[in-house]
Design a protein around this motif. Structure first.
Motif, PDB file in Angstrom:
ATOM      1  N   ALA A  67       0.663  -1.253  -0.220  1.00 14.36           N
ATOM      2  CA  ALA A  67       0.011   0.513   0.351  1.00 14.36           C
ATOM      3  C   ALA A  67       1.108   0.863  -0.363  1.00 14.36           C
ATOM      4  O   ALA A  67       1.973   1.116   0.497  1.00 14.36           O
ATOM      5  N   HIS A  68       0.538   2.418  -0.748  1.00 16.31           N
ATOM      6  CA  HIS A  68       1.359   3.816  -0.855  1.00 16.31           C
ATOM      7  C   HIS A  68       0.013   4.975   0.306  1.00 16.31           C
ATOM      8  O   HIS A  68      -0.718   4.495   0.384  1.00 16.31           O
ATOM      9  N   ASP A  69       1.047   5.467   0.862  1.00 23.91           N
ATOM     10  CA  ASP A  69       0.297   6.169   1.906  1.00 23.91           C
ATOM     11  C   ASP A  69      -0.087   7.369   1.314  1.00 23.91           C
ATOM     12  O   ASP A  69       0.742   7.716  -0.194  1.00 23.91           O
ATOM     13  N   LEU A 105       3.545  -0.914   4.366  1.00 27.18           N
ATOM     14  CA  LEU A 105       2.671   0.397   3.542  1.00 27.18           C
ATOM     15  C   LEU A 105       4.250   1.165   3.423  1.00 27.18           C
ATOM     16  O   LEU A 105       5.043   1.773   4.274  1.00 27.18           O
ATOM     17  N   ASN A 106       4.266   1.404   2.281  1.00 28.59           N
ATOM     18  CA  ASN A 106       5.355   2.272   1.512  1.00 28.59           C
ATOM     19  C   ASN A 106       5.055   3.821   1.843  1.00 28.59           C
ATOM     20  O   ASN A 106       3.598   4.371   1.903  1.00 28.59           O
ATOM     21  N   PHE A 107       5.582   4.207   2.257  1.00 24.69           N
ATOM     22  CA  PHE A 107       5.303   6.282   2.394  1.00 24.69           C
ATOM     23  C   PHE A 107       7.058   6.695   2.175  1.00 24.69           C
ATOM     24  O   PHE A 107       7.740   5.940   2.024  1.00 24.69           O
ATOM     25  N   HIS A 108       6.598   8.256   1.572  1.00 19.54           N
ATOM     26  CA  HIS A 108       7.461   9.622   1.225  1.00 19.54           C
ATOM     27  C   HIS A 108       8.228   9.843   2.950  1.00 19.54           C
ATOM     28  O   HIS A 108       7.429  10.059   4.023  1.00 19.54           O
ATOM     29  N   PRO A 109       9.734   9.133   3.549  1.00 20.06           N
ATOM     30  CA  PRO A 109       9.933   9.828   5.104  1.00 20.06           C
ATOM     31  C   PRO A 109       9.336  11.233   5.365  1.00 20.06           C
ATOM     32  O   PRO A 109       9.089  10.982   6.939  1.00 20.06           O
ATOM     33  N   LEU A 144       9.974   2.516   4.352  1.00 17.70           N
ATOM     34  CA  LEU A 144      10.671   4.069   3.843  1.00 17.70           C
ATOM     35  C   LEU A 144      10.573   4.063   2.317  1.00 17.70           C
ATOM     36  O   LEU A 144      11.404   3.042   1.680  1.00 17.70           O
ATOM     37  N   GLU A 145      10.437   4.847   1.545  1.00 18.39           N
ATOM     38  CA  GLU A 145      10.848   4.539  -0.174  1.00 18.39           C
ATOM     39  C   GLU A 145      11.848   6.016   0.114  1.00 18.39           C
ATOM     40  O   GLU A 145      12.027   7.519   1.007  1.00 18.39           O
ATOM     41  N   ALA A 146      12.453   5.756  -0.488  1.00 19.94           N
ATOM     42  CA  ALA A 146      14.200   6.592  -1.113  1.00 19.94           C
ATOM     43  C   ALA A 146      12.929   7.096  -1.550  1.00 19.94           C
ATOM     44  O   ALA A 146      12.748   7.011  -3.032  1.00 19.94           O
ATOM     45  N   ALA A 181      13.259   5.949 -10.407  1.00 18.86           N
ATOM     46  CA  ALA A 181      13.355   7.772 -11.013  1.00 18.86           C
ATOM     47  C   ALA A 181      13.944   8.586  -9.690  1.00 18.86           C
ATOM     48  O   ALA A 181      14.606   9.884  -9.829  1.00 18.86           O
ATOM     49  N   HIS A 182      13.340   8.358  -8.334  1.00 19.90           N
ATOM     50  CA  HIS A 182      14.113   8.571  -7.156  1.00 19.90           C
ATOM     51  C   HIS A 182      15.795   9.058  -6.823  1.00 19.90           C
ATOM     52  O   HIS A 182      16.304   9.910  -6.772  1.00 19.90           O
ATOM     53  N   ILE A 183      16.042   7.411  -7.282  1.00 15.82           N
ATOM     54  CA  ILE A 183      17.393   7.087  -6.381  1.00 15.82           C
ATOM     55  C   ILE A 183      18.173   7.988  -7.909  1.00 15.82           C
ATOM     56  O   ILE A 183      20.019   8.418  -7.771  1.00 15.82           O
ATOM     57  N   ILE A 215      10.712  -1.955  -5.313  1.00 21.24           N
ATOM     58  CA  ILE A 215      11.362  -1.140  -6.071  1.00 21.24           C
ATOM     59  C   ILE A 215      10.087  -0.993  -6.773  1.00 21.24           C
ATOM     60  O   ILE A 215       9.342  -1.727  -7.608  1.00 21.24           O
ATOM     61  N   HIS A 216      10.457   0.535  -7.232  1.00 20.30           N
ATOM     62  CA  HIS A 216       9.337   1.380  -7.503  1.00 20.30           C
ATOM     63  C   HIS A 216       9.888   1.275  -9.121  1.00 20.30           C
ATOM     64  O   HIS A 216      10.877   2.000  -9.525  1.00 20.30           O
ATOM     65  N   MET A 217       9.555   0.830 -10.128  1.00 18.88           N
ATOM     66  CA  MET A 217       9.857   0.948 -11.339  1.00 18.88           C
ATOM     67  C   MET A 217       9.869   1.953 -12.004  1.00 18.88           C
ATOM     68  O   MET A 217       8.572   1.801 -13.785  1.00 18.88           O
ATOM     69  N   LEU A 260       5.197  -0.549 -11.657  1.00 17.79           N
ATOM     70  CA  LEU A 260       5.578   0.974 -11.889  1.00 17.79           C
ATOM     71  C   LEU A 260       4.465   1.695 -11.416  1.00 17.79           C
ATOM     72  O   LEU A 260       3.820   1.024 -11.136  1.00 17.79           O
ATOM     73  N   GLU A 261       4.848   3.407 -11.592  1.00 18.07           N
ATOM     74  CA  GLU A 261       4.053   4.046 -10.903  1.00 18.07           C
ATOM     75  C   GLU A 261       4.548   5.229 -12.314  1.00 18.07           C
ATOM     76  O   GLU A 261       4.633   6.541 -12.660  1.00 18.07           O
ATOM     77  N   THR A 262       4.388   4.344 -13.448  1.00 19.35           N
ATOM     78  CA  THR A 262       4.767   5.545 -14.719  1.00 19.35           C
ATOM     79  C   THR A 262       3.763   5.642 -15.092  1.00 19.35           C
ATOM     80  O   THR A 262       2.471   5.342 -14.595  1.00 19.35           O
TER      81      THR A 262
HETATM   82 ZN    ZN Z   1       6.038   6.960  -3.293  1.00 19.93          ZN
END
Ligand code: ZN
Ligand code: MN
Ligand code: MN
Length: 283
Positions: A67-69, A105-109, A144-146, A181-183, A215-217, A260-262
């Motif tokens: 899940a993404h918050d 639960l994936n989240f941006h720090p 934690l998502e990079a 994409a983030h890293i 991994i988000h591709m 994917l989050e494209t």
């Molecule tokens: Zn995210």
């Protein structure tokens, strides 16, 4: 074993509808929002919807769910009211995941908003400790998502994630997600085959590959080190086919689900195109 591949999937029609759509599109891994990602409050999940989600999932080819918050949550917000709201909302997100049997639960720090990175990191860890203390025995991990490091976002260095984990009491509840994409935007060159290997070994040294669960591709619309977070279709951005060839053929991360989050339309047919490109890169 075949690699687990899929995409962020729409929950239009409820969380169980995402399973139907993902199954139709041939995904084996999915990411969903368990509530409206642009609102603070959503009504509770009904028992019926929870059961429907679980039974559909069992009968599907989907082997991994994350899940993404909500995008509103900032676990190191400067204003006390915003921080409290974020902490309450994060707790609700954890409860929703646990109810649905979603393991991460994936989240941006968080974004420190001028308080400085050290203070931000401390606040994020404090927020996580509060959330974990309030949910004893929960199986769902805080993932934690990079990040790309846009604005005052924390998490654009593997060291940031390491420091947060170090300050969290219950470390078995901490996992990590790399977003390509983030890293890349953060300055980690995964396009070049030689530096790609260095990035992964750096991750392993600083955080440990055993904590990497997703991994988000995403390809990146912006170049290496730009610190700008803009996702692009696979092969159409600055990471390019070279970068994704590195990832798809890395035996060390073969078992990690890739999502994917494209950009996509309502029917998510673009996801099929992007996934076929990824599958075609496997040697
Ligand atoms: Zn995210
Ligand atoms: Mn992401
Ligand atoms: Mn992003």
């Amino acid at each position: 074993m075949e690699q687990l591949l899929g995409a962020h999937t729409s929950t239009n029609g409820g969380v169980s509808a995402a399973v139907d759509l993902a199954e139709k599109l041939g995904f084996t891994a999915i990411q969903i929002f368990t509530k409206n990602n642009n609102r603070w409050y959503s009504k509770d999940l009904s028992e019926k919807e929870v059961e429907l989600f679980k039974s559909k999932l069992r009968g599907s080819h989907i082997k991994f769910v994350v899940a993404h918050d909500s995008y509103l949550i900032n676990l190191c917000a400067k204003e006390p009211e915003m921080l409290n709201k974020s902490r309450d909302s994060f707790l609700d997100e954890l409860k929703r995941c646990e109810l649905l049997g979603i393991p991460h639960l994936n989240f941006h720090p968080g974004a420190h908003m001028g308080q400085g990175e050290e203070e931000g990191i401390k606040l994020i860890a404090e927020s996580l400790n509060i959330a974990h203390t309030k949910t004893p025995g929960f199986k769902v991990t805080s993932m934690l998502e990079a990040t790309a490091g846009q604005g005052s976002a924390i998490g654009y260095k593997f060291e940031h994630l390491r420091k947060i984990i170090d300050l969290v009491d219950d470390k078995k509840r901490m996992t990590v997600c790399i977003d390509t994409a983030h890293i890349f935007a953060a300055g980690y060159d995964i396009k070049n085959t030689v530096t790609y290997k260095k990035v992964i070994s750096e991750f392993d040294t600083i955080i440990g590959l055993e904590r990497l669960k997703c991994i988000h591709m995403n390809d990146s619309k912006k170049d290496l080190g730009s610190k700008v977070d803009r996702h692009e279709h696979i092969g159409k951005g600055f990471i390019g086919i070279e970068g994704f060839t590195n990832i798809m053929n890395d035996q060390k991360i073969k078992h990690i689900p890739k999502i994917l989050e494209t950009p996509k339309g309502k029917e998510q047919l673009e996801d099929i195109v992007n996934l076929n490109i990824l599958k075609g890169l496997i040697k």
